[in-house]
Write a protein that holds these residues in place. Structure first.
Motif, short mmCIF file in Angstrom:
data_model
loop_
_atom_site.label_atom_id
_atom_site.label_comp_id
_atom_site.label_asym_id
_atom_site.label_seq_id
_atom_site.Cartn_x
_atom_site.Cartn_y
_atom_site.Cartn_z
N GLY A 156 -3.96 1.72 2.90
CA GLY A 156 -3.78 0.31 2.57
C GLY A 156 -4.51 -0.13 1.32
N GLN A 157 -4.46 0.67 0.28
CA GLN A 157 -5.16 0.34 -0.97
C GLN A 157 -4.49 -0.88 -1.61
OE1 GLN A 157 -4.82 4.06 -3.10
NE2 GLN A 157 -5.44 5.17 -1.27
N GLY A 158 -5.25 -1.94 -1.78
CA GLY A 158 -4.72 -3.16 -2.37
C GLY A 158 -4.58 -4.31 -1.40
N LEU A 159 -4.59 -4.05 -0.07
CA LEU A 159 -4.45 -5.16 0.87
C LEU A 159 -4.87 -4.81 2.30
CD1 LEU A 159 -3.54 -8.15 0.98
CD2 LEU A 159 -1.28 -7.34 1.67
N HIS A 160 -4.50 -3.65 2.81
CA HIS A 160 -4.56 -3.39 4.24
C HIS A 160 -5.65 -2.41 4.66
CE1 HIS A 160 -0.20 -4.62 3.68
NE2 HIS A 160 -0.65 -5.49 4.54
N LEU A 161 -6.84 -2.54 4.07
CA LEU A 161 -7.90 -1.59 4.40
C LEU A 161 -9.28 -2.24 4.35
CD1 LEU A 161 -9.07 1.25 4.89
CD2 LEU A 161 -8.80 1.72 2.45
N ARG A 162 -9.72 -2.62 3.18
CA ARG A 162 -11.09 -3.07 2.99
C ARG A 162 -11.47 -4.22 3.92
NH1 ARG A 162 -14.37 -6.79 0.40
NH2 ARG A 162 -16.11 -5.97 -0.86
N GLY A 163 -10.55 -5.19 4.06
CA GLY A 163 -10.88 -6.39 4.83
C GLY A 163 -11.13 -6.11 6.30
N GLY B 52 -11.72 -8.27 -10.07
CA GLY B 52 -11.57 -9.32 -11.06
C GLY B 52 -10.25 -9.26 -11.81
N ILE B 53 -9.40 -8.27 -11.53
CA ILE B 53 -8.10 -8.12 -12.21
C ILE B 53 -7.02 -8.71 -11.31
CG2 ILE B 53 -6.51 -6.50 -13.32
CD1 ILE B 53 -8.84 -4.45 -13.29
N LEU B 54 -6.20 -9.59 -11.85
CA LEU B 54 -5.18 -10.27 -11.06
C LEU B 54 -4.15 -9.29 -10.54
CD1 LEU B 54 -3.83 -12.87 -9.99
CD2 LEU B 54 -2.65 -13.04 -12.20
N CYS B 55 -3.88 -9.37 -9.23
CA CYS B 55 -2.81 -8.59 -8.62
C CYS B 55 -1.57 -9.49 -8.50
CB CYS B 55 -3.24 -8.10 -7.23
SG CYS B 55 -1.98 -7.18 -6.34
N SER B 56 -0.43 -8.98 -8.94
CA SER B 56 0.78 -9.80 -8.95
C SER B 56 1.50 -9.82 -7.60
CB SER B 56 1.74 -9.29 -10.03
OG SER B 56 2.07 -7.93 -9.82
N PHE B 57 0.93 -9.17 -6.60
CA PHE B 57 1.58 -9.09 -5.30
C PHE B 57 1.88 -10.47 -4.72
CE2 PHE B 57 0.76 -9.37 -0.68
CZ PHE B 57 1.90 -8.74 -0.21
N GLY B 58 0.90 -11.37 -4.75
CA GLY B 58 1.06 -12.67 -4.09
C GLY B 58 2.26 -13.45 -4.58
N LYS B 59 2.45 -13.45 -5.90
CA LYS B 59 3.58 -14.17 -6.49
C LYS B 59 4.91 -13.59 -6.00
CE LYS B 59 4.58 -13.04 -10.68
NZ LYS B 59 4.54 -12.87 -12.16
N ASN B 60 5.02 -12.27 -6.04
CA ASN B 60 6.28 -11.64 -5.64
C ASN B 60 6.49 -11.71 -4.13
OD1 ASN B 60 6.77 -10.89 -8.34
ND2 ASN B 60 5.54 -9.04 -8.12
N GLU C 66 -9.72 -8.83 -1.90
CA GLU C 66 -8.84 -7.90 -1.20
C GLU C 66 -7.36 -8.20 -1.37
OE1 GLU C 66 -12.43 -7.56 2.01
OE2 GLU C 66 -10.55 -8.53 2.61
N SER C 67 -7.05 -9.28 -2.06
CA SER C 67 -5.65 -9.65 -2.23
C SER C 67 -5.34 -10.13 -3.65
CB SER C 67 -5.27 -10.73 -1.22
OG SER C 67 -3.97 -11.21 -1.45
N THR C 68 -6.03 -11.16 -4.10
CA THR C 68 -5.64 -11.83 -5.33
C THR C 68 -6.20 -11.17 -6.58
OG1 THR C 68 -5.68 -13.88 -4.03
CG2 THR C 68 -5.38 -14.09 -6.40
N ILE D 180 -9.60 -11.17 19.63
CA ILE D 180 -8.67 -11.05 18.51
C ILE D 180 -8.44 -9.59 18.17
CG2 ILE D 180 -9.35 -13.28 17.56
CD1 ILE D 180 -10.84 -11.75 15.32
N CYS D 181 -7.24 -9.31 17.66
CA CYS D 181 -6.88 -7.97 17.18
C CYS D 181 -6.21 -8.10 15.82
CB CYS D 181 -5.97 -7.27 18.18
SG CYS D 181 -5.46 -5.61 17.65
N PRO D 182 -7.00 -8.29 14.74
CA PRO D 182 -6.42 -8.32 13.39
C PRO D 182 -6.04 -6.92 12.95
CG PRO D 182 -8.82 -8.60 13.29
CD PRO D 182 -8.45 -8.49 14.74
N TRP D 183 -4.76 -6.68 12.78
CA TRP D 183 -4.21 -5.36 12.47
C TRP D 183 -3.85 -5.32 10.99
CZ3 TRP D 183 -3.62 -1.81 16.63
CH2 TRP D 183 -3.04 -0.58 16.31
N GLU D 184 -4.66 -4.65 10.19
CA GLU D 184 -4.43 -4.54 8.75
C GLU D 184 -4.31 -5.92 8.10
OE1 GLU D 184 -1.72 -1.48 7.46
OE2 GLU D 184 -1.75 -0.52 9.42
N GLY D 185 -5.31 -6.74 8.33
CA GLY D 185 -5.33 -8.08 7.74
C GLY D 185 -6.63 -8.31 6.98
N TYR D 186 -6.54 -8.72 5.73
CA TYR D 186 -7.75 -8.84 4.91
C TYR D 186 -8.63 -10.01 5.37
CZ TYR D 186 -5.20 -12.52 2.29
OH TYR D 186 -4.51 -13.64 1.92
#
Length: 578
Positions: free
Chosen positions: A275-282, A186-194, A180-182, A168-174
């Motif tokens: 990728g702060q907010g989605l495309h790094l930590r995971g 503990g603070i809700l990120c509104s990215f998923g809804k939009n 890492e996304s929602t 597998i080659c997961p490229w910037e995937g949490y």
């Protein structure tokens, strides 16, 4: 819907190939094969963005940026078959690969209900892999590739160990949907809804003639049926509702978290410093926690969709997959396990490493001097406090100018002692780089071109740590319960700040800003066609949901404390010169 086959652009292409699932739903895939008969390795993607929607049409501003800045990403291809975040078959089929794009359940030309990253969706992916592994044109080895969504679902399905999955080659995937996304800290990120509104609803199966047409086949990207808006809504999980219903790290998120220790196939995990907010930590956590004995981590910079398509990115992927899908000795296994693109103010420098965090890291505590608003190598004497509006711009602490060029590469963490006039407080931590004139210098992020060096988040009531998994450089919070604040009484907070890399020039400084709201770049906002709102420094990864942050709870005043047993500091990974 009928499967068709044609020869074009030196490929044998099968459109809308049916793949039956165990519950009777039939998914649809496009299969790009070499014209010559034979048994070939498979590169597969499975996701919700519509296999028939061209990159150029669906993501025009992103395409135009890539074409202008990375012209080699377009070389060697007619680009007619380019699609968002998946491999271009014209770059793979001539080298003896079969490329398969599957529309996930409920998306594009595949019927059913969309339920992102659910067990049902992962089982579908598993069955698609196993279907591909036994086709007459397959050599029995399936590799997974792709960016973001097409990377995140690789961690999940690989943890289930499909027998025909070979790499597998997961490229910037949490790999952790909660942290890492929602919910960030503990603070809700509104990215998923939009995101769902712009990128998923628009290509949901059943939009029929209300959706786009394929520029290659002329067929409707969203299938030939026309469902009502009510039927479409019933056929998708609501990202807003699921976040509201699952504010803690419960069974819902556990189902959508990869069991990384069970993953055994070779892994190339590619992350993005920006990728702060989605495309790094995971990708970093996926690399660290994967059970595979053959695993590699690559971290680059720039826009998150570009390097994947460049000569560099495709070459890296092919060297990896040639080794494990074709059995070639490509020299891949001689590579050190970590490849970094170390970030300088004006460039990136490639460097191989053997571990993460890096050996020899000098874990350096810079203490918060609350009176002088400095970052100091020594804790200040006495007790002190500083107070700011709890949903405001906060307070910034500046280091002394660095005496010489200094590299900071790795994860960061911050210890704070905080009280509030209300039962809770949200902390937004921003690490920035400042030139000798005091101006902040920002960088191209995965999406936003004006991204700071690093960010971290924590809701004070979610401060409980997991003692078994917490590390000094990576505090991990349980997010299982709420511990309200007693107004005026300080509590100890350990804040995870996502990893970074920056070589600080001599005479420059770093700063830590403790804020009560998202970072905002002090300049013009920018736009992408696949992002709902203008980007102001955090891209689409905002924490602005009024239901998650009601003023009655979060609009008080926040106080930072220091002194006696309350030593507040920023933990910085300094890499010695070599």
């Amino acid at each position: 819907m009928t499967q068709t086959t044609e020869i074009r652009d030196n490929m044998s292409i099968e459109w809308d190939v049916p793949i039956a699932m165990d519950d009777g739903i039939v998914l649809r895939a496009d299969v790009y094969k070499p014209v010559a008969p034979g048994k070939y390795p498979v590169i597969m993607t499975y996701g919700p963005y519509g296999k028939g929607l061209s990159f150029q049409e669906g993501y025009k501003t992103a395409w135009d940026l890539m074409a202008a800045r990375y012209p080699d990403a377009l070389e060697g291809s007619s680009n007619k078959y380019q699609a968002w975040e998946v491999p271009d078959p014209e770059k793979w089929v001539p080298d003896g690969y079969v490329c398969i794009r599957v529309d996930s359940r409920g998306a594009g030309r595949s019927p059913g209900k969309i339920d992102h990253f659910s067990l049902r969706e992962t089982l579908d992916y598993y069955q698609c892999i196993e279907w591909a592994g036994v086709q007459p044109w397959s050599n029995g080895k399936v590799g997974l590739n792709g960016i973001s969504y097409y990377g995140a679902n690789q961690w999940l399905v690989a943890s289930m160990r499909p027998p025909h999955l070979a790499a597998i080659c997961p490229w910037e995937g949490y790999s952790d949907a909660y942290r890492e996304s929602t919910f960030h800290g503990g603070i809700l990120c509104s990215f998923g809804k939009n995101w769902q509104e712009i990128q998923v609803k628009t290509v949901q199966h059943g939009r029929g003639d209300r959706g786009p047409r394929s520029s290659v086949t002329g067929e409707f990207v969203c299938g030939d049926v026309n469902l009502t808006e009510e039927e479409l809504e019933a056929n998708r999980g609501d990202m807003s509702r699921r976040a509201a219903d699952h504010r803690f790290d419960d069974e819902f998120f556990e189902e959508r978290r990869a069991k990384l220790s069970q993953l055994q196939v070779p892994v190339l995990s590619a992350a993005n410093w920006g990728g702060q907010g989605l495309h790094l930590r995971g990708n970093i956590e996926g690399f660290l926690q994967a059970g595979s004995s053959k695993k590699w981590l690559e971290i680059h910079g720039g826009e998150h969709w570009t390097s994947f398509y460049t000569r560099y990115g495709v070459g890296l992927q092919k060297q990896f997959f040639d080794q494990y899908l074709k059995g070639k000795e490509t020299g891949w296994e001689e590579r050190p396990p970590v490849l970094l693109h170390v970030r300088h103010v004006d460039r990136f420098v490639e460097r191989a490493e053997h571990e993460w965090p890096l050996a020899g890291t000098q874990w350096t505590k810079l203490y918060l001097d609350l009176d002088g608003q400095n970052l100091s190598p020594e804790a200040a004497d006495g007790t002190s406090t500083v107070t700011f509006e709890a949903m405001g711009d906060g307070v910034r602490f500046m280091s002394a100018p660095f005496e010489q060029e200094t590299e900071i590469t790795g994860p960061l963490a911050c210890k704070l002692f905080v009280s509030s006039t209300t039962p809770d407080a949200d902390l937004f931590l921003v690490v920035g780089l400042y030139n000798p004139e005091g101006k902040e210098v920002v960088f191209q992020g995965a999406l936003d071109p004006h991204t700071p060096v690093a960010q971290g988040w924590l809701r004070a009531s979610r401060r409980e740590l997991d003692p078994e998994r917490t590390l000094a450089w990576r505090p991990l919070h349980t997010h299982r319960s709420r511990q309200p604040l007693e107004p005026g009484n300080p509590v100890e907070l350990d804040v995870e700040i996502w990893p970074t890399s920056i070589v600080v020039p001599g005479g420059w400084r770093i700063g830590l800003t403790v804020r009560g709201k998202d970072y905002e770049y002090q300049g013009a906002a920018t736009h992408l066609s696949n992002v709902k709102f203008p980007m102001k420094g955090c891209g689409p990864f905002l924490h602005d949901d009024p239901e998650d942050r009601p003023p009655s709870v979060f609009a008080g005043r926040t106080t930072l404390h220091a002194g006696e047993s309350m030593s507040s500091y920023l933990l910085v990974p300094i890499i010695p010169q070599r």
